[in-house]
Design a protein around this motif. Sequence first.
Motif, PDB file in Angstrom:
ATOM      1  N   ILE B  47      -4.898 -10.869 -11.319  1.00 33.72           N
ATOM      2  CA  ILE B  47      -4.361 -11.047  -9.971  1.00 33.72           C
ATOM      3  C   ILE B  47      -2.859 -11.318 -10.044  1.00 33.72           C
ATOM      4  N   ALA B  63      -2.957  -3.209  -5.187  1.00 28.80           N
ATOM      5  CA  ALA B  63      -4.285  -3.176  -4.586  1.00 28.80           C
ATOM      6  C   ALA B  63      -5.293  -2.550  -5.531  1.00 28.80           C
ATOM      7  N   ILE B  66      -6.239  -4.923  -8.274  1.00 27.55           N
ATOM      8  CA  ILE B  66      -7.225  -5.933  -7.875  1.00 27.55           C
ATOM      9  C   ILE B  66      -8.605  -5.294  -7.732  1.00 27.55           C
ATOM     10  N   MET B  67      -8.641  -4.126  -7.096  1.00 28.39           N
ATOM     11  CA  MET B  67      -9.931  -3.484  -6.846  1.00 28.39           C
ATOM     12  C   MET B  67     -10.641  -3.168  -8.164  1.00 28.39           C
ATOM     13  N   VAL B  70      -9.976  -6.691 -11.127  1.00 29.73           N
ATOM     14  CA  VAL B  70     -10.588  -7.962 -10.728  1.00 29.73           C
ATOM     15  C   VAL B  70     -11.982  -7.713 -10.169  1.00 29.73           C
TER      16      VAL B  70
END
Lengths: 351, 181
Positions: B47, B63, B66-67, B70
């Motif tokens: 993150i 994005a 993260i997708m 994470v």
Amino acid sequence: MDLLEFAKELGIITTIAVVVLLFVLVVVLYLVLKLRWVIARIQSRLGPNRTGPWGVAQTIADALKLFQKEDIIPRGADRLLFTLAPAIVFIPAYLVYVVIPFGDGMTPRSLNIGAIYFSAISSIGVIGIIVAGWASNNKWSLLGAFRGASQLIAYEVPIILALAAPILITGTLDLNRIVQAQAGGFWHWNIFQGMPMLPLAFLIMLVAGLAEINVAPFDIMEAESELVAGFNTEYSGMKFALFFLAEFAASFTLSAIIVTLFLGGYQPPLHILGGQVTAKLFGVIPLFSLISLFWFLFKCWVVVLGIMWIRSTLPRVRMDQLMNLSWKALIPAGLANLLLTGAYVAFWMAK
Amino acid sequence: MHIFGFEITGYQLAFVAISGVTVIAALGVVLVPNILRAALLLGLTLIGVAGLFVLMNAPFLAAVQIMIYVGAITTMIILAVFLSNQVMRIGFSQAIYNPILAAGAAGILFAFLFITVANSVWINDPRNIIAAGPANSDVGVEAISRALLQPYVFPFELASVLLLAVLVGSVVIAKEDKPGA
């Protein structure tokens, strides 16, 4: 950008965050109450009707009761992770509200990658659920967490596939511009465009979304008859309240994203019902945004009612049926749909 | 504002805060004995990297980071930890068995990355960003997709073939041997 400007920016961000948080709290208060009314009505019961007129104070009473509960951390639990888990679940559920276009010019923070931001942030929550189940040191919790992890991973894929269809057709990732592209009457809404790809994407989104927000018929990660309460069995008091909050916040998010992508967002169903016309009639400019906010909330309300109807009528699926539905039905359908949409955009819309 | 004679911008403060979290979390990943906590710290590190992408004006990369890293990979790692339930309870030794070899490998990796980064042409030069704050031009989604499908289409496809091979391979390994088959 100097430091003063930076501090000002921080102030603005904090204000937005507080407003959004208050909105989430109000929405959840209302949704909990509405859910109890709707399910009672469908099951021919009375539902909450004692606290306040028609029982409107029921959720407040529930919340007060919840705050008074003892905050229990079971022996043998991983104390740090047990405490962190509700926050890991709640924060993403709250952060996605930042990009939702609530009304014309009423997006808390408009991002040009809004749609991807939405799916990225909402994919974090599953970690919190797994951590909660593991840290509780309880077999029901762990089983619930296991089920939750496999379910959420399985249903994230069809959601992203369904998300891609309206994005391809409108040609932007910005949720605001997706809404703007649907202006001018309900027949311009995405659900009535690009036959039959977008209606199919809508269906995939709805079914996978129900599984993603973990409501019946897909609530097997907290199936009461099998797992006591699933991943949050050991939670009480404020920590439980956070899970509860996140769950209802997510069910509003699902309807908000469906409304934004497929049902025209804040656009009125007919141009004459929109803000521009009314604003001209009465000469009030701020009314324009408020009317678009009304339409957005009204559509969300309808979708939420639909979700409540589904969850109160359908029986819970089995674990294997749940997995089959995603991997063998929704994902292939989503992939085929994506291919068709791509072909449609490349060969049909290009003309 | 000036601190110790240096001019500090809000952007630099954000950069220091985010990279600080990232580095501390990354240290935690290799030093924390509890493997589940290490996996969670890995999530935090990723993150943090996404936050750095945001500062570098690459919100799309952030994005996606993260997708994928994470939302998917960290979750997968945690699930794998669950499934090997022996690892969960016992302390997990993070000892380095061969410090010289480890330092060598880390050094080579660092040198390789550093040379690549230093010799690349950047749309938003990171040095300029840190000095003056981000430029106004985002690295758009369109530019990334054009790059993926035009000059880099071969490595892109190669990566997907590799992933497909991994998928097929894991299915073959996981498949139960049926008697008589």
